[in-house]
Scaffold this active site. Sequence first.
Site, PDB file in Angstrom:
ATOM      1  N   ASP A  56       1.625  -2.729   6.255  1.00  0.00           N
ATOM      2  CA  ASP A  56       1.974  -2.957   4.709  1.00  0.00           C
ATOM      3  C   ASP A  56       3.605  -2.773   4.494  1.00  0.00           C
ATOM      4  O   ASP A  56       4.161  -1.830   5.120  1.00  0.00           O
ATOM      5  CB  ASP A  56       1.213  -1.827   3.993  1.00  0.00           C
ATOM      6  CG  ASP A  56      -0.185  -1.365   4.368  1.00  0.00           C
ATOM      7  OD1 ASP A  56      -0.836  -2.039   5.061  1.00  0.00           O
ATOM      8  OD2 ASP A  56      -0.676  -0.521   3.999  1.00  0.00           O
TER       9      ASP A  56
ATOM     10  N   GLU B  34      -7.388   0.708  -1.264  1.00  0.00           N
ATOM     11  CA  GLU B  34      -6.307   0.859  -0.626  1.00  0.00           C
ATOM     12  C   GLU B  34      -4.996   0.460  -1.344  1.00  0.00           C
ATOM     13  O   GLU B  34      -5.482  -0.494  -2.023  1.00  0.00           O
ATOM     14  CB  GLU B  34      -6.114   0.445   0.911  1.00  0.00           C
ATOM     15  CG  GLU B  34      -7.328   0.931   1.630  1.00  0.00           C
ATOM     16  CD  GLU B  34      -7.135   0.378   3.291  1.00  0.00           C
ATOM     17  OE1 GLU B  34      -6.983   1.152   4.523  1.00  0.00           O
ATOM     18  OE2 GLU B  34      -6.670  -0.925   3.551  1.00  0.00           O
TER      19      GLU B  34
END
Length: 510
Positions: A47, A229
């Site tokens: 990420d 998430e």
Amino acid sequence: MQKIFISLAVLASMGQNTFGQANLSNAKPEQYRPQFHFTPKAHWMNDPNGMVYFKGTYHLFFQYHPTGTTWGPMHWGHTTSKDMVHWQEQPIALYPDSLGMIFSGSAVVDRDNTSGFGKNGQTPLVAIFTHHNARLEKEKTGKFQYQSLAYSLDEGKTWTKYAGNPVLPNPGITDFRDPKVRWYEPRKKWIMTLATKDHITFYSSPNLKRWTKESEFGNNVGAHGGVWECPDLFPLDYNGRKAWVLLVSINPGGPNGGSATQYFVGDFDGSQFKPFSTETKWMDYGTDNYAGVTFSNTGTRTVLIGWMSNWQYAEKVPTNTWRSATTVPRELGLKEVNNQLLLTSTPVKELDELNGKTTTLNNVTVKGQYDLTAKIGSKAESFKLTLSAPAANDFSIVLANEQNNELVIGYDKAHNAFFINRTKSGKIDFEKGFGKRHSAPRLTTDSQISLTLLVDAASVELFADGGLTVMTDIFFPDKAMTKLFIKSATGVSIKDLKFTPLTPSVLAGL
Ligand code: FRU
């Protein structure tokens, strides 16, 4: 496949591969290394984290495993850019510590020094991230993720962890992570948007250190095929009004399999988020734009960067020394379609710096196959293609090579859908779900379709109808795709076709 977090000790015993950067300096250009997308010089990235613009520099931090090419003990890697296009990798910003590994989070410019971290008038940059404690995870307390702070007083070069960490302890929720923090001016407080298993929890704070729960959102709304998430919450203007967008990444459960990002448009009053519609909407229908969040401190611009991979196969993709790239930065906006506000994503204008000489072709009539290769030269490896075509016909754009690999991007009139077909795109058998055809609904009824394609060595990003439908897919051809065709069985007349090579001088991250 659901990703499983494994502890430091387990990873050490597995003897992760390491690739010294020295190996790279003599290496030939690597086959799948993107030309205009950020990749770390070596090793594993997932990420984007802590994206913040400060004093003329864009900072992009990222989930990083600095000694392996699969997921491992997470650090925050760091790269900086003046234009979001040319990136310069920096030393690692945050290392795991006694509280745990450093999972995803955000960074803010604490202009009023609410945190008190600034000394002698300095403006602190504050990172708010999740500590993931592998020891507590093994003890099955369920309380192994909590939120912590670090700050920088030298414009992001070095970071100090706050001695009072964690600032938001775990209340007993197994997935309690990925804080995205922004300043909410009307109430003069910080708002944290946090993923809490299958919903979002909003917290507020006057000083980034003391957090109070405000509300929850999403238990019974949206897609729930996997854990929630990496959320983000931000306002966007449309026609002089303001609406709030809540992004929620989910894994798995995406529209074409694996990880993807859904969004909600609604109101936020500093405490509660109320969606205008509860219908599930997807920011990107491709399988390779995950965990995307926006930069803080970019004024009226809202720019997102995502991780260009998918947990379903990210650890198996056939790159050797590094794994994963980011998407191009995308400007986000809202557009009203059939009384609904929809999110649009378009490549940022800064990418035009890469433009080579454009070839323009007007009114190209395609019946069967039109070979563009001769018109554009043999190297079609990284380029931008824009065109407009009537929605009354099927058509496709085909990237190909001498090895009979094909990546097909197109519009399917019968289903009123765009698609990317990577079933014959080269290496596909490293994971059984990779070689698939992905599709995405067309959301407007305009008679002309406008398309922008950004193609790099191993990725395609499709922006259709002004960014209302977006698809991002990675692919791994046996040899570079050097041929380009437009095909239409029924026949189609293409207007305003523009092919622009994107200069490969930018070995992003190298
Ligand atoms: C999303 C994610 C986050 C987590 C990080 C760990 O891809 O699972 O929820 O913080 O990756 O690397």
